[in-house]
Scaffold this motif. Structure first.
Motif, PDB file in Angstrom:
ATOM      1  N   GLU A   1      40.634  13.565 -11.370  1.00 29.50           N
ATOM      2  CA  GLU A   1      40.452  13.432 -12.858  1.00 29.50           C
ATOM      3  C   GLU A   1      39.176  13.848 -13.366  1.00 29.50           C
ATOM      4  O   GLU A   1      39.003  14.529 -14.466  1.00 29.50           O
ATOM      5  CB  GLU A   1      40.318  11.887 -13.130  1.00 29.50           C
ATOM      6  CG  GLU A   1      40.184  11.658 -14.734  1.00 29.50           C
ATOM      7  CD  GLU A   1      40.116   9.973 -14.932  1.00 29.50           C
ATOM      8  OE1 GLU A   1      40.128   9.614 -15.925  1.00 29.50           O
ATOM      9  OE2 GLU A   1      40.274   9.226 -14.082  1.00 29.50           O
ATOM     10  N   TRP A   2      37.797  13.946 -12.642  1.00 27.28           N
ATOM     11  CA  TRP A   2      36.752  14.515 -12.680  1.00 27.28           C
ATOM     12  C   TRP A   2      36.734  15.954 -12.936  1.00 27.28           C
ATOM     13  O   TRP A   2      36.190  16.351 -14.280  1.00 27.28           O
ATOM     14  CB  TRP A   2      35.727  13.976 -11.786  1.00 27.28           C
ATOM     15  CG  TRP A   2      34.239  14.868 -11.891  1.00 27.28           C
ATOM     16  CD1 TRP A   2      33.483  14.673 -12.876  1.00 27.28           C
ATOM     17  CD2 TRP A   2      33.961  16.057 -11.301  1.00 27.28           C
ATOM     18  NE1 TRP A   2      32.173  15.763 -12.656  1.00 27.28           N
ATOM     19  CE2 TRP A   2      32.687  16.360 -11.696  1.00 27.28           C
ATOM     20  CE3 TRP A   2      34.600  16.685 -10.295  1.00 27.28           C
ATOM     21  CZ2 TRP A   2      31.985  17.520 -11.025  1.00 27.28           C
ATOM     22  CZ3 TRP A   2      33.924  17.700  -9.623  1.00 27.28           C
ATOM     23  CH2 TRP A   2      32.578  18.081  -9.925  1.00 27.28           C
TER      24      TRP A   2
ATOM     25  N   GLY B   1      39.344  17.811 -13.313  1.00 29.68           N
ATOM     26  CA  GLY B   1      40.431  18.428 -14.634  1.00 29.68           C
ATOM     27  C   GLY B   1      39.568  18.394 -15.900  1.00 29.68           C
ATOM     28  O   GLY B   1      39.795  19.075 -16.756  1.00 29.68           O
ATOM     29  N   LYS B   2      38.942  17.208 -16.186  1.00 29.58           N
ATOM     30  CA  LYS B   2      38.005  17.075 -17.453  1.00 29.58           C
ATOM     31  C   LYS B   2      36.928  18.300 -17.576  1.00 29.58           C
ATOM     32  O   LYS B   2      36.901  18.644 -18.635  1.00 29.58           O
ATOM     33  CB  LYS B   2      37.427  15.659 -17.571  1.00 29.58           C
ATOM     34  CG  LYS B   2      38.555  14.759 -17.736  1.00 29.58           C
ATOM     35  CD  LYS B   2      37.811  13.169 -18.004  1.00 29.58           C
ATOM     36  CE  LYS B   2      38.726  12.173 -18.318  1.00 29.58           C
ATOM     37  NZ  LYS B   2      38.092  10.621 -18.414  1.00 29.58           N
ATOM     38  N   LYS B   3      36.569  18.569 -16.403  1.00 32.31           N
ATOM     39  CA  LYS B   3      35.429  19.400 -16.470  1.00 32.31           C
ATOM     40  C   LYS B   3      35.847  20.989 -16.784  1.00 32.31           C
ATOM     41  O   LYS B   3      35.052  21.679 -17.327  1.00 32.31           O
ATOM     42  CB  LYS B   3      34.610  19.522 -14.913  1.00 32.31           C
ATOM     43  CG  LYS B   3      33.876  20.431 -14.766  1.00 32.31           C
ATOM     44  CD  LYS B   3      33.124  20.389 -13.378  1.00 32.31           C
ATOM     45  CE  LYS B   3      31.941  21.154 -12.882  1.00 32.31           C
ATOM     46  NZ  LYS B   3      32.423  22.774 -12.716  1.00 32.31           N
TER      47      LYS B   3
ATOM     48  N   GLY C   1      39.226  21.373 -17.730  1.00 25.56           N
ATOM     49  CA  GLY C   1      40.317  21.567 -19.129  1.00 25.56           C
ATOM     50  C   GLY C   1      41.420  21.864 -18.216  1.00 25.56           C
ATOM     51  O   GLY C   1      42.466  22.501 -18.933  1.00 25.56           O
TER      52      GLY C   1
ATOM     53  N   LYS D   1      44.527  20.187 -15.257  1.00 25.69           N
ATOM     54  CA  LYS D   1      45.121  19.146 -14.542  1.00 25.69           C
ATOM     55  C   LYS D   1      45.143  19.060 -13.200  1.00 25.69           C
ATOM     56  O   LYS D   1      45.963  19.726 -12.589  1.00 25.69           O
ATOM     57  CB  LYS D   1      46.532  18.718 -15.323  1.00 25.69           C
ATOM     58  CG  LYS D   1      46.971  17.259 -14.695  1.00 25.69           C
ATOM     59  CD  LYS D   1      48.375  17.003 -15.211  1.00 25.69           C
ATOM     60  CE  LYS D   1      48.834  15.473 -14.680  1.00 25.69           C
ATOM     61  NZ  LYS D   1      50.138  15.244 -15.133  1.00 25.69           N
TER      62      LYS D   1
END
Length: 253
Positions: free
Chosen positions: A93-94, A96-98, A100, A102
């Motif tokens: 999750e980290w 992926g957010k970093k 953009g 999945k």
């Protein structure tokens, strides 16, 4: 394990039959320098390496987390261990957010497809039949380059303090090895067999759903049953072990 060696001998298989690591191009490399290859059998981008110490350390540092290191020495390019299912999902999750993108863990069914197993999707993991003759490294002979398993190198260090059956090979690594120390498999993935168990999505015991799944074997794995590609290790959701890590998939390049 002697029985395994005898079977290989009867089949006329020798070390000369061991295939060389395939030349497969990396599809892309992410911000942590984790390389991914596209695997047609699951139509996904799979990291060539198990998540490394330096990859997971970046996540730990960025989020000011505590991470218990194993009792043995590891370098930055060794697979990260002492990581629970929840930890691995948080890493995905980290990252992926970093970026953009999945990221996620492979499913149990995807892991089977990557291993070349044709299993029935409507059969629960704990009830899947044993893949006789098909091991974590495939169907080729047992040899010191098939992966980092519980071998003579492990025995030299832990003999007398660990109840296990050593494989009759010696790869020189008593604990985890640097990722990529062994030939890649047909999909271009390193350490898909051995080094550390890999966490996958799914429940070992549906419909109870009390245990998660690890696959692929580790440096502590030596029993014939556990060497089969179909073998699943049932683990509690939040347990952290020094022989369990994870590999990730990217859904959005």
């Amino acid at each position: 394990m002697q029985r395994l060696l005898n079977v290989f001998t009867l089949l006329g298989l020798t070390a000369c039959a061991i295939a060389q690591s395939p030349k497969i191009e990396t599809a892309f490399t992410n911000s942590l320098q984790m390389p991914f290859v596209r695997v047609a059998s699951i139509n996904a981008l799979v990291c060539r390496y198990e998540t490394r110490v330096k990859d997971y350390q970046a996540f730990v540092t960025a989020n000011a987390l505590e991470w218990k290191k194993p009792d043995f020495q590891q370098a930055p390019d060794h697979p990260a261990v002492n990581v629970s299912m929840q930890d691995a999902e948080a890493f995905c999750e980290w990252l992926g957010k970093k970026e953009g993108r999945k990221y996620r863990l492979p499913t149990d069914q995807e892991w089977s497809l990557l291993a070349g197993l044709k299993e029935k999707p409507d059969v629960s993991p704990m009830q899947q039949p044993a893949s006789t003759g098909h091991f974590h490294w495939g169907t080729r002979p047992l040899a010191k380059d098939v992966g980092n398993f519980c071998d003579e190198a492990f025995g030299r260090k832990y003999r007398g303090s660990y109840d296990a059956k050593w494989l009759e090979i010696d790869d020189g690594y008593s604990d985890t090895a640097p990722v990529g120390s062994y030939p890649a498999d047909a999909n271009g993935l390193f350490d898909f067999a051995g080094n550390v168990w890999e966490r996958v999505q799914g429940w070992y015991d549906p419909p109870k759903n009390t245990l998660r799944i690890v696959r692929g074997g580790a440096f502590r794995t030596g029993g014939e049953k556990r060497l089969l590609a179909s073998f699943r290790g049932p683990d509690p959701y939040n347990i952290r072990l020094d022989s369990v890590g994870f590999r990730i998939i990217c859904e959005k390049e």
